[in-house]
Design an enzyme around this catalytic site. Structure first.
Site, PDB file in Angstrom:
ATOM      1  N   HIS A 234       0.884  -1.171   0.000  1.00 38.98           N
ATOM      2  CA  HIS A 234       0.000   0.000   0.000  1.00 38.98           C
ATOM      3  C   HIS A 234       0.918   1.215   0.000  1.00 38.98           C
ATOM      4  O   HIS A 234       1.609   1.497   0.982  1.00 38.98           O
ATOM      5  CB  HIS A 234      -0.877  -0.054   1.254  1.00 38.98           C
ATOM      6  CG  HIS A 234      -2.086   0.819   1.176  1.00 38.98           C
ATOM      7  ND1 HIS A 234      -3.047   0.675   0.206  1.00 38.98           N
ATOM      8  CD2 HIS A 234      -2.497   1.853   1.957  1.00 38.98           C
ATOM      9  CE1 HIS A 234      -3.997   1.579   0.388  1.00 38.98           C
ATOM     10  NE2 HIS A 234      -3.677   2.307   1.432  1.00 38.98           N
TER      11      HIS A 234
ATOM     12  N   GLU B 182     -14.334   5.740   4.651  1.00 37.98           N
ATOM     13  CA  GLU B 182     -13.305   4.879   4.050  1.00 37.98           C
ATOM     14  C   GLU B 182     -12.952   3.775   5.047  1.00 37.98           C
ATOM     15  O   GLU B 182     -11.781   3.464   5.244  1.00 37.98           O
ATOM     16  CB  GLU B 182     -12.074   5.703   3.659  1.00 37.98           C
ATOM     17  CG  GLU B 182     -11.494   6.493   4.821  1.00 37.98           C
ATOM     18  CD  GLU B 182     -10.275   7.331   4.465  1.00 37.98           C
ATOM     19  OE1 GLU B 182     -10.030   7.571   3.273  1.00 37.98           O
ATOM     20  OE2 GLU B 182      -9.564   7.735   5.399  1.00 37.98           O
TER      21      GLU B 182
ATOM     22  N   LYS C  37     -10.267   6.488  -3.496  1.00 39.29           N
ATOM     23  CA  LYS C  37      -9.314   7.530  -3.095  1.00 39.29           C
ATOM     24  C   LYS C  37      -7.957   7.091  -3.627  1.00 39.29           C
ATOM     25  O   LYS C  37      -7.541   5.945  -3.431  1.00 39.29           O
ATOM     26  CB  LYS C  37      -9.340   7.606  -1.566  1.00 39.29           C
ATOM     27  CG  LYS C  37      -8.238   8.406  -0.935  1.00 39.29           C
ATOM     28  CD  LYS C  37      -8.669   8.822   0.462  1.00 39.29           C
ATOM     29  CE  LYS C  37      -7.595   8.610   1.489  1.00 39.29           C
ATOM     30  NZ  LYS C  37      -7.979   9.117   2.819  1.00 39.29           N
TER      31      LYS C  37
ATOM     32  N   LYS D 133     -11.532  11.222  12.280  1.00 35.64           N
ATOM     33  CA  LYS D 133     -10.782  10.008  12.626  1.00 35.64           C
ATOM     34  C   LYS D 133     -10.793   9.859  14.135  1.00 35.64           C
ATOM     35  O   LYS D 133     -10.436  10.807  14.849  1.00 35.64           O
ATOM     36  CB  LYS D 133      -9.342  10.099  12.119  1.00 35.64           C
ATOM     37  CG  LYS D 133      -9.214   9.991  10.619  1.00 35.64           C
ATOM     38  CD  LYS D 133      -7.756   9.917  10.220  1.00 35.64           C
ATOM     39  CE  LYS D 133      -7.619   9.659   8.737  1.00 35.64           C
ATOM     40  NZ  LYS D 133      -6.201   9.642   8.315  1.00 35.64           N
TER      41      LYS D 133
ATOM     42  N   ASP E 174      -5.647  11.846  -2.021  1.00 34.58           N
ATOM     43  CA  ASP E 174      -5.067  12.235  -0.736  1.00 34.58           C
ATOM     44  C   ASP E 174      -3.579  12.467  -0.954  1.00 34.58           C
ATOM     45  O   ASP E 174      -2.861  11.555  -1.388  1.00 34.58           O
ATOM     46  CB  ASP E 174      -5.286  11.106   0.288  1.00 34.58           C
ATOM     47  CG  ASP E 174      -4.896  11.529   1.693  1.00 34.58           C
ATOM     48  OD1 ASP E 174      -4.373  12.657   1.860  1.00 34.58           O
ATOM     49  OD2 ASP E 174      -5.101  10.731   2.627  1.00 34.58           O
TER      50      ASP E 174
ATOM     51  N   ASP F 104      -7.397  16.532   6.889  1.00 30.78           N
ATOM     52  CA  ASP F 104      -7.195  15.247   7.580  1.00 30.78           C
ATOM     53  C   ASP F 104      -6.154  15.448   8.687  1.00 30.78           C
ATOM     54  O   ASP F 104      -6.504  15.667   9.855  1.00 30.78           O
ATOM     55  CB  ASP F 104      -6.772  14.161   6.580  1.00 30.78           C
ATOM     56  CG  ASP F 104      -6.463  12.837   7.280  1.00 30.78           C
ATOM     57  OD1 ASP F 104      -6.697  12.731   8.496  1.00 30.78           O
ATOM     58  OD2 ASP F 104      -5.984  11.890   6.622  1.00 30.78           O
TER      59      ASP F 104
ATOM     60  N   LYS G  81      -3.873   7.675  -3.657  1.00 29.44           N
ATOM     61  CA  LYS G  81      -2.793   8.247  -2.855  1.00 29.44           C
ATOM     62  C   LYS G  81      -1.768   8.850  -3.802  1.00 29.44           C
ATOM     63  O   LYS G  81      -1.169   8.123  -4.623  1.00 29.44           O
ATOM     64  CB  LYS G  81      -2.149   7.132  -2.011  1.00 29.44           C
ATOM     65  CG  LYS G  81      -3.037   6.676  -0.886  1.00 29.44           C
ATOM     66  CD  LYS G  81      -3.120   7.763   0.155  1.00 29.44           C
ATOM     67  CE  LYS G  81      -3.808   7.290   1.402  1.00 29.44           C
ATOM     68  NZ  LYS G  81      -3.860   8.348   2.414  1.00 29.44           N
TER      69      LYS G  81
ATOM     70  N   GLU H 222      -7.670  15.775  -0.547  1.00 28.21           N
ATOM     71  CA  GLU H 222      -7.453  15.647   0.900  1.00 28.21           C
ATOM     72  C   GLU H 222      -6.042  16.099   1.265  1.00 28.21           C
ATOM     73  O   GLU H 222      -5.064  15.681   0.640  1.00 28.21           O
ATOM     74  CB  GLU H 222      -7.666  14.176   1.278  1.00 28.21           C
ATOM     75  CG  GLU H 222      -7.510  13.874   2.748  1.00 28.21           C
ATOM     76  CD  GLU H 222      -7.907  12.425   3.064  1.00 28.21           C
ATOM     77  OE1 GLU H 222      -8.645  11.802   2.260  1.00 28.21           O
ATOM     78  OE2 GLU H 222      -7.466  11.917   4.099  1.00 28.21           O
TER      79      GLU H 222
HETATM   80  C1  MUC Z   1      -5.099   8.887   5.335  1.00 26.88           C
HETATM   81  O1  MUC Z   1      -4.243   9.740   5.345  1.00 26.88           O
HETATM   82  O2  MUC Z   1      -6.223   9.231   5.056  1.00 26.88           O
HETATM   83  C2  MUC Z   1      -6.711   6.330   4.727  1.00 26.88           C
HETATM   84  C3  MUC Z   1      -6.845   5.509   3.654  1.00 26.88           C
HETATM   85  C4  MUC Z   1      -5.563   5.122   3.257  1.00 26.88           C
HETATM   86  O3  MUC Z   1      -5.249   4.394   2.325  1.00 26.88           O
HETATM   87  O4  MUC Z   1      -4.659   5.703   4.077  1.00 26.88           O
HETATM   88  C5  MUC Z   1      -5.340   6.369   5.085  1.00 26.88           C
HETATM   89  C6  MUC Z   1      -4.737   7.491   5.761  1.00 26.88           C
HETATM   90 MG    MG Z   2      -5.630  11.303   4.660  1.00 31.76          MG
END
Ligand code: MUC
Ligand code: MG
Length: 379
Positions: free
Chosen positions: A20, A326, A166, A272, A197, A248, A168, A223
């Site tokens: 991941h 999520e 989402k 969170k 994000d 976040d 990254k 994000e």
């Molecule tokens: C985050 O920063 O949001 C949430 C989903 C993911 O893949 O990482 C997280 C952390």
């Molecule tokens: Mg995040």
């Protein structure tokens, strides 16, 4: 009245189903700190304190969460009436600064016990009580490879498991990242909501360019594009960019939420439980967002099933959750550590209905994955 009879705090390492890839770390496994409390009548409560990538995401690590609980929080519980969760956590707050993830794990375990004592789900003990039984769940596409992400997204849509994705980003150049997002929007975008994000990895100038380009390719939400403490810059981006900015890492509980909302630093808040410092504090962050007219999203620290269930109970109390959640953490792991897995179907997670968290640990899996038995530290 209830007294603490015994407690056990341990770390469980479970591999992820694939690497991941986040801006700050690549995960091959998840380390979950679990606390198990038993009161003088034999009622048990469990809680989870989990972060991402050791110390690369936040200020607490799995090991520091365990040590804060064992060394500083449990002695407070030993002299408390632990049936009074708010009062017990206020006593903890007076003795332990910071350490929000550790406090969240303990508060979760206390609420699990309280719910079992009263015969109600934890969601009935938060805010105005439970308002929904299912929560929409996003999936994070973060394999590090565009074609693999598209194939994964297609599989999730076919299985009716997720239709919010989402991505990254923040590791590569802005233009390469936007090309990656654009390709995924083109492939899946008419059937799904695509968000990104950045995990704080852009400067304000990069964010200005990136957010404008992301809007043009069909990305619906950005994000935490820049540092969470750069509140004035977040406000400038939020007011100047058409794509909504979601906070976040900037949110570390009610005080930061109030400061950020007052500064108009974001139009959506990712809630969170660990970052907020517990379930009660998360409900307070949500109330501040709601009062400020902001949108809400149910975030994750990629917790396993215990933290995910705890988060689900809080999010189930919210009147509006415009951006969904999520809460897919357990699905990213090769094994779920519950006797009965959480239920995901029709793009949603079913909020457990039993008393307390409504989940039970699988003792064989715990024995297998516990770090103090296996010595495992998988990264
Ligand atoms: C985050 O920063 O949001 C949430 C989903 C993911 O893949 O990482 C997280 C952390
Ligand atoms: Mg995040």
């Amino acid at each position: 009245m209830a007294a603490l009879d015994r407690a056990d705090t341990f770390i469980v390492d479970v591999p992820t189903i694939r690497p991941h890839v986040l801006a700050m770390a690549t995960m091959h496994s998840q380390a979950m700190t679990i606390v198990r409390l038993v009161d003088d009548e034999g009622i048990e409560g469990i809680g989870e304190g989990t972060t991402i990538g050791g110390l690369s995401y936040g200020e607490e690590s799995p090991e520091s969460i365990q040590s804060a609980i064992e060394t500083y929080i449990l002695p407070v519980l030993e002299t408390s009436d632990i049936s009074r969760v708010g009062e017990t956590m206020a006593r903890v707050e007076a003795c332990v600064r910071g350490n929000r993830f550790a406090k969240c794990a303990v508060e979760t375990a206390l609420l699990d016990m309280a719910g079992k004592r009263l015969g109600v789900p934890v969601s009935e003990l938060i805010g105005g009580g439970r308002r929904r039984d299912t929560l929409p769940v996003a999936w994070t596409l973060a394999s590090g490879d565009t074609a693999r992400d598209i194939a994964e997204g297609e599989a999730m849509l076919d299985a009716r498991r997720h239709r919010i994705f989402k991505l990254k980003i923040g590791k590569r150049s802005v233009r390469d990242d936007v090309a990656h997002v654009g390709a995924i929007c083109k492939a899946l975008g008419s059937r799904a909501s695509i968000r990104v994000d950045v995990n704080q990895n852009w400067s304000e100038a990069q964010a200005r360019l990136g957010m404008a380009m992301l809007h043009d390719v069909g990305c619906e939400l950005v994000e935490q594009p820049i540092a969470g403490d750069a509140v004035a810059a977040m406000a400038r981006l939020s007011s100047s960019q058409p794509v909504p900015l979601m906070a976040d890492e900037a949110l570390t509980g009610p005080r930061s939420a109030l400061a950020l909302a007052s500064a108009a630093g974001a139009s959506v808040f990712a809630l969170k439980i660990a970052q907020s410092g517990g379930l009660f504090a998360t409900a307070e962050v949500a109330a501040i967002a709601r009062a400020a007219g902001l949108g809400l999203y149910g975030g994750t620290m990629l917790e396993g099933a215990v933290g995910t269930a705890a988060s689900a109970h809080v999010f189930a109390t919210l009147e509006k959750l415009e951006w969904g959640t999520e809460l897919f953490g357990p699905l990213l792991q090769t094994d779920e550590i519950l006797a009965e897995p959480l239920k995901y179907a029709d793009f949603a997670l079913a909020v457990p209905t039993g008393p307390g968290l409504g989940v039970t640990l699988d003792e064989d899996k715990i024995a297998y994955f516990r770090r103090d038995r296996t010595g495992a530290r998988l990264h």
